[in-house]
Design a protein around this motif. Structure first.
Motif, PDB file in Angstrom:
ATOM      1  N   SER A  36       9.660  -5.115   1.444  1.00 40.28           N
ATOM      2  CA  SER A  36       9.507  -4.249   0.259  1.00 40.28           C
ATOM      3  C   SER A  36       8.063  -3.760   0.113  1.00 40.28           C
ATOM      4  CB  SER A  36       9.957  -4.972  -1.006  1.00 40.28           C
ATOM      5  OG  SER A  36       9.075  -6.016  -1.323  1.00 40.28           O
ATOM      6  N   GLY A  37       7.111  -4.521   0.646  1.00 42.40           N
ATOM      7  CA  GLY A  37       5.711  -4.082   0.595  1.00 42.40           C
ATOM      8  C   GLY A  37       5.521  -2.768   1.325  1.00 42.40           C
ATOM      9  N   TYR A  40       6.018   0.055  -1.109  1.00 46.97           N
ATOM     10  CA  TYR A  40       4.852   0.320  -1.969  1.00 46.97           C
ATOM     11  C   TYR A  40       3.732   0.973  -1.158  1.00 46.97           C
ATOM     12  CZ  TYR A  40       7.177  -2.211  -5.640  1.00 46.97           C
ATOM     13  OH  TYR A  40       8.087  -2.570  -6.600  1.00 46.97           O
ATOM     14  N   ARG A  41       3.596   0.555   0.080  1.00 46.59           N
ATOM     15  CA  ARG A  41       2.566   1.145   0.938  1.00 46.59           C
ATOM     16  C   ARG A  41       2.885   2.617   1.237  1.00 46.59           C
ATOM     17  NH1 ARG A  41      -0.727  -2.403   4.137  1.00 46.59           N
ATOM     18  NH2 ARG A  41      -0.569  -4.524   3.380  1.00 46.59           N
ATOM     19  N   ARG A  97      -0.182   0.602   7.384  1.00 46.87           N
ATOM     20  CA  ARG A  97      -0.861  -0.698   7.602  1.00 46.87           C
ATOM     21  C   ARG A  97      -2.376  -0.570   7.669  1.00 46.87           C
ATOM     22  NH1 ARG A  97       3.377  -3.761   6.339  1.00 46.87           N
ATOM     23  NH2 ARG A  97       5.218  -2.793   7.236  1.00 46.87           N
ATOM     24  N   VAL A 105      -3.183   0.005  -2.556  1.00 48.24           N
ATOM     25  CA  VAL A 105      -1.742  -0.191  -2.786  1.00 48.24           C
ATOM     26  C   VAL A 105      -1.449  -1.065  -4.014  1.00 48.24           C
ATOM     27  CG1 VAL A 105      -1.586  -2.054  -1.048  1.00 48.24           C
ATOM     28  CG2 VAL A 105       0.471  -0.861  -1.728  1.00 48.24           C
ATOM     29  N   SER A 106      -2.275  -2.058  -4.257  1.00 49.23           N
ATOM     30  CA  SER A 106      -2.003  -2.927  -5.409  1.00 49.23           C
ATOM     31  C   SER A 106      -2.081  -2.157  -6.722  1.00 49.23           C
ATOM     32  CB  SER A 106      -2.976  -4.104  -5.446  1.00 49.23           C
ATOM     33  OG  SER A 106      -2.601  -5.040  -4.480  1.00 49.23           O
ATOM     34  N   ALA A 109       1.063  -0.301  -7.136  1.00 38.47           N
ATOM     35  CA  ALA A 109       2.175  -1.215  -7.439  1.00 38.47           C
ATOM     36  C   ALA A 109       2.163  -1.711  -8.886  1.00 38.47           C
ATOM     37  CB  ALA A 109       2.154  -2.402  -6.474  1.00 38.47           C
ATOM     38  N   ARG A 115       7.576   1.077  -9.722  1.00 36.68           N
ATOM     39  CA  ARG A 115       8.359  -0.154  -9.526  1.00 36.68           C
ATOM     40  C   ARG A 115       9.843   0.100  -9.818  1.00 36.68           C
ATOM     41  NH1 ARG A 115       4.962  -3.931  -8.166  1.00 36.68           N
ATOM     42  NH2 ARG A 115       6.766  -5.260  -7.803  1.00 36.68           N
ATOM     43  N   GLY A 135       8.504  -9.843  -0.585  1.00 36.15           N
ATOM     44  CA  GLY A 135       7.643  -9.067  -1.471  1.00 36.15           C
ATOM     45  C   GLY A 135       6.949  -9.954  -2.475  1.00 36.15           C
ATOM     46  N   ARG A 136       6.878  -9.471  -3.717  1.00 36.61           N
ATOM     47  CA  ARG A 136       6.208 -10.241  -4.777  1.00 36.61           C
ATOM     48  C   ARG A 136       7.140 -10.552  -5.946  1.00 36.61           C
ATOM     49  NH1 ARG A 136       3.546  -8.762  -1.223  1.00 36.61           N
ATOM     50  NH2 ARG A 136       1.288  -8.661  -0.957  1.00 36.61           N
ATOM     51  N   ASP A 137       8.157  -9.696  -6.121  1.00 39.40           N
ATOM     52  CA  ASP A 137       9.035  -9.823  -7.300  1.00 39.40           C
ATOM     53  C   ASP A 137      10.504  -9.911  -6.871  1.00 39.40           C
ATOM     54  OD1 ASP A 137       9.258  -7.308  -6.217  1.00 39.40           O
ATOM     55  OD2 ASP A 137       9.467  -6.281  -8.141  1.00 39.40           O
ATOM     56  N   ILE A 138      10.740 -10.337  -5.662  1.00 41.88           N
ATOM     57  CA  ILE A 138      12.112 -10.280  -5.138  1.00 41.88           C
ATOM     58  C   ILE A 138      12.987 -11.339  -5.831  1.00 41.88           C
ATOM     59  CG2 ILE A 138      13.565 -10.193  -3.059  1.00 41.88           C
ATOM     60  CD1 ILE A 138      11.293  -8.020  -3.287  1.00 41.88           C
ATOM     61  N   ARG A 186      -6.318  -8.049  -4.001  1.00 35.41           N
ATOM     62  CA  ARG A 186      -4.871  -7.802  -4.120  1.00 35.41           C
ATOM     63  C   ARG A 186      -4.161  -8.972  -4.806  1.00 35.41           C
ATOM     64  NH1 ARG A 186      -1.520  -6.162   0.395  1.00 35.41           N
ATOM     65  NH2 ARG A 186      -2.914  -6.939   1.986  1.00 35.41           N
ATOM     66  N   ASP A 190      -2.056  -8.370  -8.078  1.00 37.09           N
ATOM     67  CA  ASP A 190      -0.616  -8.636  -7.964  1.00 37.09           C
ATOM     68  C   ASP A 190      -0.139  -9.716  -8.941  1.00 37.09           C
ATOM     69  OD1 ASP A 190      -0.578  -6.789  -5.926  1.00 37.09           O
ATOM     70  OD2 ASP A 190      -0.499  -8.259  -4.301  1.00 37.09           O
ATOM     71  N   ARG A 193      -0.918  -8.376 -13.073  1.00 36.74           N
ATOM     72  CA  ARG A 193      -0.457  -7.094 -13.633  1.00 36.74           C
ATOM     73  C   ARG A 193       0.631  -7.346 -14.688  1.00 36.74           C
ATOM     74  NH1 ARG A 193       2.357  -5.953  -8.023  1.00 36.74           N
ATOM     75  NH2 ARG A 193       4.287  -7.082  -8.418  1.00 36.74           N
TER      76      ARG A 193
END
Ligand code: DC
Length: 231
Positions: A36-37, A40-41, A97, A105-106, A109, A115, A135-138, A186, A190, A193
């Protein structure tokens, strides 16, 4: 015969090996892998290329207005057998990348509308189960009912070292100091937020891979999947 394919959510800080594990897990189980990152990228890359980001400042209003013009797909690279991101019809895997994207990117996001769009797409991709998404919120937002939630951690030194070597391998010039600063920045954005920050949910299993090689990490995760499927 189709067995019960589950949903696997993998979260954690930047550069702690989430995508590597997710990719290998998906390959072993014959599941779909979604990074998922990368989404966002790709939105960030689009914003950079359309001047919605200038000198590190995001013009949120313009980017939100442009969101409907952003089409994201994943296409399997036949050589690596890994899904790569396609931004408006063009393969953007290499460009997303780069430090140019990583630096901002952060910030992108943190935008609620970004989102919402991406979470909507991610849920569509996972509607049939049989998916490993990192990801971060999966585990907290995208798939709160995922059967298996993993929270990956690794020591800071190891994370910096891994990302530094990865960038060098790709021929991208950088220093350890730059990598360290980017990761710290980041992590901070992350996890602090307002919109779905990175959190470790109560039902997530923590996997610290500081002392594990790839095979050992994969074996641990596969054991957890087997324990769940064969109950
Ligand atoms: O996993 P990555 O480093 O490629 O992610 C890039 C950025 O995207 C990261 O700084 C945080 C953000 N991100 C997010 O907010 N939610 C996700 N599910 C995945 C990534």
């Amino acid at each position: 015969m189709e067995t019960n394919k589950i949903t696997i959510a993998i979260d954690g800080y930047s550069s702690c090996g989430k995508s590597t594990l997710a990719k290998e897990l998906a390959r072993s189980l014959d599941y779909v892998f979604i990074d998922s990152g990368a989404m966002y990228r790709a939105v960030t890359l689009y914003a950079l290329n359309t001047n919605c980001i200038i000198k590190g400042e995001v013009d949120e209003k313009s980017l939100i207005e442009a969101l409907n013009d952003i089409d994201l797909q994943f296409e399997l690279n036949p050589r690596t057998k890994t899904p790569e991101i396609i931004l408006n019809g063009l393969n953007a895997e290499g460009q997303i990348r780069t430090p140019r994207v990583a630096e901002v990117v952060s910030k992108v996001a943190t935008i609620k509308e970004v989102r919402e769009k991406l979470v909507f797409e991610q849920r569509k991709m996972g509607s049939q189960g049989g998916i490993v998404m990192d990801g971060r919120d999966i585990g907290s937002v995208v798939f709160p009912n995922a059967e298996l939630k993993l929270f990956i951690t690794a020591s800071n030194e190891i994370r910096i070292d891994r990302r530094y070597k990865e960038l060098l391998r790709k021929g991208i010039e950088t220093t350890r100091e730059e990598v360290k600063n980017n990761l710290e920045q980041r992590d901070f954005i992350d996890s602090t937020r307002e919109e779905s920050p990175l959190i470790q949910t109560e039902d997530a299993i923590v996997l610290d891979n500081s002392e594990l090689n790839r095979e050992e990490q994969l074996a641990k995760a596969l054991q957890l999947v087997n324990d769940l499927i064969n109950v």
